[in-house]
Enzyme design. Structure first.
Site, PDB file in Angstrom:
ATOM      1  N   ASP A 275     -12.022  -9.569   3.856  1.00 44.90           N
ATOM      2  CA  ASP A 275     -13.324  -9.683   2.950  1.00 44.90           C
ATOM      3  C   ASP A 275     -13.932 -11.037   2.821  1.00 44.90           C
ATOM      4  O   ASP A 275     -15.171 -11.195   3.155  1.00 44.90           O
ATOM      5  CB  ASP A 275     -13.034  -9.229   1.499  1.00 44.90           C
ATOM      6  CG  ASP A 275     -13.313  -7.584   1.480  1.00 44.90           C
ATOM      7  OD1 ASP A 275     -13.164  -6.806   2.598  1.00 44.90           O
ATOM      8  OD2 ASP A 275     -13.723  -7.143   0.376  1.00 44.90           O
TER       9      ASP A 275
ATOM     10  N   ASP B 287      -6.313  -7.373   3.588  1.00 44.25           N
ATOM     11  CA  ASP B 287      -7.210  -6.811   2.818  1.00 44.25           C
ATOM     12  C   ASP B 287      -8.185  -7.908   2.260  1.00 44.25           C
ATOM     13  O   ASP B 287      -9.542  -7.540   2.541  1.00 44.25           O
ATOM     14  CB  ASP B 287      -6.802  -5.707   1.760  1.00 44.25           C
ATOM     15  CG  ASP B 287      -7.931  -5.008   0.835  1.00 44.25           C
ATOM     16  OD1 ASP B 287      -8.799  -4.524   1.718  1.00 44.25           O
ATOM     17  OD2 ASP B 287      -7.905  -4.902  -0.133  1.00 44.25           O
TER      18      ASP B 287
ATOM     19  N   LYS C 108       3.693 -15.156   1.536  1.00 40.09           N
ATOM     20  CA  LYS C 108       4.061 -16.186   0.337  1.00 40.09           C
ATOM     21  C   LYS C 108       5.289 -16.085   0.317  1.00 40.09           C
ATOM     22  O   LYS C 108       6.213 -15.668  -0.728  1.00 40.09           O
ATOM     23  CB  LYS C 108       3.496 -15.347  -0.855  1.00 40.09           C
ATOM     24  CG  LYS C 108       1.973 -15.466  -1.112  1.00 40.09           C
ATOM     25  CD  LYS C 108       1.589 -17.016  -1.745  1.00 40.09           C
ATOM     26  CE  LYS C 108       1.950 -17.304  -3.043  1.00 40.09           C
ATOM     27  NZ  LYS C 108       1.578 -18.344  -3.810  1.00 40.09           N
TER      28      LYS C 108
ATOM     29  N   TYR D 235       0.891  -1.108   0.032  1.00 38.08           N
ATOM     30  CA  TYR D 235      -0.055  -0.101   0.006  1.00 38.08           C
ATOM     31  C   TYR D 235       0.749   1.338   0.043  1.00 38.08           C
ATOM     32  O   TYR D 235       0.299   2.318  -0.658  1.00 38.08           O
ATOM     33  CB  TYR D 235      -1.046  -0.018   1.240  1.00 38.08           C
ATOM     34  CG  TYR D 235      -2.375  -0.528   0.880  1.00 38.08           C
ATOM     35  CD1 TYR D 235      -2.006  -2.120   0.689  1.00 38.08           C
ATOM     36  CD2 TYR D 235      -3.528  -0.013   1.124  1.00 38.08           C
ATOM     37  CE1 TYR D 235      -3.562  -2.668   0.541  1.00 38.08           C
ATOM     38  CE2 TYR D 235      -4.686  -0.655   0.986  1.00 38.08           C
ATOM     39  CZ  TYR D 235      -4.694  -1.659   0.671  1.00 38.08           C
ATOM     40  OH  TYR D 235      -5.781  -2.597   0.534  1.00 38.08           O
TER      41      TYR D 235
ATOM     42  N   ASP E  67      -2.429 -17.901  -0.019  1.00 36.88           N
ATOM     43  CA  ASP E  67      -3.670 -18.518  -0.818  1.00 36.88           C
ATOM     44  C   ASP E  67      -3.956 -19.757  -0.156  1.00 36.88           C
ATOM     45  O   ASP E  67      -5.487 -19.857  -0.150  1.00 36.88           O
ATOM     46  CB  ASP E  67      -2.922 -18.804  -2.387  1.00 36.88           C
ATOM     47  CG  ASP E  67      -1.535 -19.759  -2.199  1.00 36.88           C
ATOM     48  OD1 ASP E  67      -0.919 -20.023  -1.066  1.00 36.88           O
ATOM     49  OD2 ASP E  67      -1.491 -20.225  -3.108  1.00 36.88           O
TER      50      ASP E  67
HETATM   51  C1  IPM Z   1     -10.452  -1.608   3.684  1.00 39.63           C
HETATM   52  C2  IPM Z   1     -10.498  -0.949   2.489  1.00 39.63           C
HETATM   53  C3  IPM Z   1      -9.570   0.106   2.037  1.00 39.63           C
HETATM   54  C4  IPM Z   1      -8.167  -0.547   1.919  1.00 39.63           C
HETATM   55  C5  IPM Z   1      -9.881   1.091   0.790  1.00 39.63           C
HETATM   56  C6  IPM Z   1     -11.044   1.924   0.851  1.00 39.63           C
HETATM   57  C7  IPM Z   1      -8.650   1.942   0.737  1.00 39.63           C
HETATM   58  O1  IPM Z   1     -10.905  -1.897   1.311  1.00 39.63           O
HETATM   59  O2  IPM Z   1     -10.401  -0.939   4.715  1.00 39.63           O
HETATM   60  O3  IPM Z   1     -10.342  -2.842   3.629  1.00 39.63           O
HETATM   61  O4  IPM Z   1      -8.056  -1.286   0.728  1.00 39.63           O
HETATM   62  O5  IPM Z   1      -7.628  -1.008   2.701  1.00 39.63           O
HETATM   63 MN    MN Z   2     -10.764  -3.984   1.917  1.00 41.20          MN
END
Ligand code: IPM
Ligand code: MN
Length: 371
Positions: A252, A248, A191, A140, A224
């Site tokens: 999710d 990240d 990884k 990032y 992975d």
């Molecule tokens: C998260 C979001 C952020 C990230 C974005 C909005 C920059 O997806 O907090 O997971 O990628 O970290």
């Molecule tokens: Mn995210």
């Protein structure tokens, strides 16, 4: 008096933040807390007014707040704005400049929601894991981060994955400490089969384990494979520590195990200041600004409310009040109330405000009982 900075942001951010504001007012009125709030723009809504994703003034307020509550940023409206001032830049600046390196994302599957998950009930029922994401390093923020014109009709894009020993060690330390207070297991992901940063990550985590945390069960998984294991049998995990990018993605995935992305709160913490003993903390739902449903009043406020509960717990030393909020959320769900993202057969479909009101009602009931 706890000083809170509220940054609702874009899309559904202001709608879900409205429910937290009601909760704060209720707690102030009923002597369940003493909060002083300030509100500011961030993301696209800030860009529209000031041409930047966050102002210097807001950054200054963020530095002195006891906790920052953040909604969400971004949306198609700002697709064309310059990269440096895109909505996400506001959030990334807060994370970087406040040194919020430790991002705690708990994925808890409330029993009432086990059927909302796309996975079988027995796979997710009772799930309680934490994705611990490194938040201020890696891909990032690594330099160079460029797109160069090669002059032959081709362009070259570069992002840099970079980690120093101290960055890996401090996030791993948070992971071991969290695990010790839970089921005492830490899974470290990288990884190392293709990335040098993975080789170092593995080495640093293993060394720290041997030196200071040999009592914690440590396991290494390739990132992975960890993604695969998360959807195969997530209950094998307790705390999973990962770098910024893998974290990240894996968070999710973990979010969906709980029934909906609308359920997952998060805390982003800085280092403890040796003098003041304080640490910066920003609290935000893992979900984004959901522009497709923004303004329709159907967004799930639970991740935002649960993020506020994390602020009570990690920044304000109010663990009892945090428990109360968490219990109120569970009670509202147990009553069968569901926003569309978590709807199930026989449940009562409600909107953002109704869900917020129900949580407040349960809070009042629980607080009354506690007195
Ligand atoms: C998260 C979001 C952020 C990230 C974005 C909005 C920059 O997806 O907090 O997971 O990628 O970290
Ligand atoms: Mn995210």
């Amino acid at each position: 008096m706890a000083k809170l900075l509220l940054l609702p942001g874009d899309g559904i951010g202001p709608e879900v933040m409205a429910e937290v504001k009601r909760l704060i007012a209720f707690m102030n009125e009923n002597a369940l807390g003493r909060f002083e709030t300030e509100e500011a723009l961030v993301g696209g809504s800030c860009y529209d007014l000031y041409g930047v994703a966050i102002t210097e003034d807001t950054m200054a307020k963020a530095r002195t707040a006891d906790a920052i509550l953040f909604g969400a940023v971004g949306g198609p409206k700002w697709d064309g704005v310059p990269y440096d001032v895109r909505p996400e830049a506001g959030l990334l600046r807060l994370r970087k400049e406040l040194g919020l390196f430790a991002n705690i994302r708990p994925a808890i599957c409330y029993p009432a929601l086990a059927d909302s998950s796309s996975l079988k009930r027995e796979v997710v029922d009772g799930l309680d894991i934490i994705i611990l994401r490194e938040l201020t390093g890696g891909l990032y923020f690594g330099e160079p981060k460029t797109i160069t014109d090669l002059g032959n009709g081709q362009k070259r894009a570069i992002d840099t994955q970079v980690y120093d020993t101290y960055e890996i060690e401090r996030i791993a330390r948070v992971g071991f400490e969290l695990a010790r207070k839970r089921r005492n297991k830490l899974t470290s992901t990288e990884k190392r089969n293709v990335m040098k940063s993975g080789v170092l990550w593995h080495e640093v985590v293993a060394d720290l384990h041997k030196r200071e945390y040999a009592d914690v069960k440590l396991e290494h998984q390739l990132a992975d494979a960890c993604g695969m294991q998360l959807v195969r049998w997530p209950k094998q995990f307790d705390v999973i520590v990962c770098d910024n990018l893998f974290g990240d993605m894996l968070s999710d995935v973990a979010a969906m195990l709980t029934g909906s992305l609308g359920m997952l709160p998060s805390a982003s913490l800085g280092e403890v200041d040796v003098k003041t003993k304080k640490r910066s903390g920003l609290y935000e739902p893992v979900h984004g600004s959901a522009p497709d449903i923004a303004g329709t009043g159907v967004a799930n406020p639970i991740a935002m409310v649960a993020s506020f509960a994390m602020a009570l717990r990690y920044s304000l030393g109010m663990a009892k009040a945090a428990d109360l909020v968490d219990q109120a959320i569970a009670a509202a769900l147990a009553k069968g109330l569901r926003t569309p993202d978590i709807k199930s057969e026989g449940a009562t479909l409600v909107g953002t405000a109704q869900m917020g009101e129900a949580i407040l009602g349960e809070m009042a009931r629980l607080a009354g009982a506690a007195r």
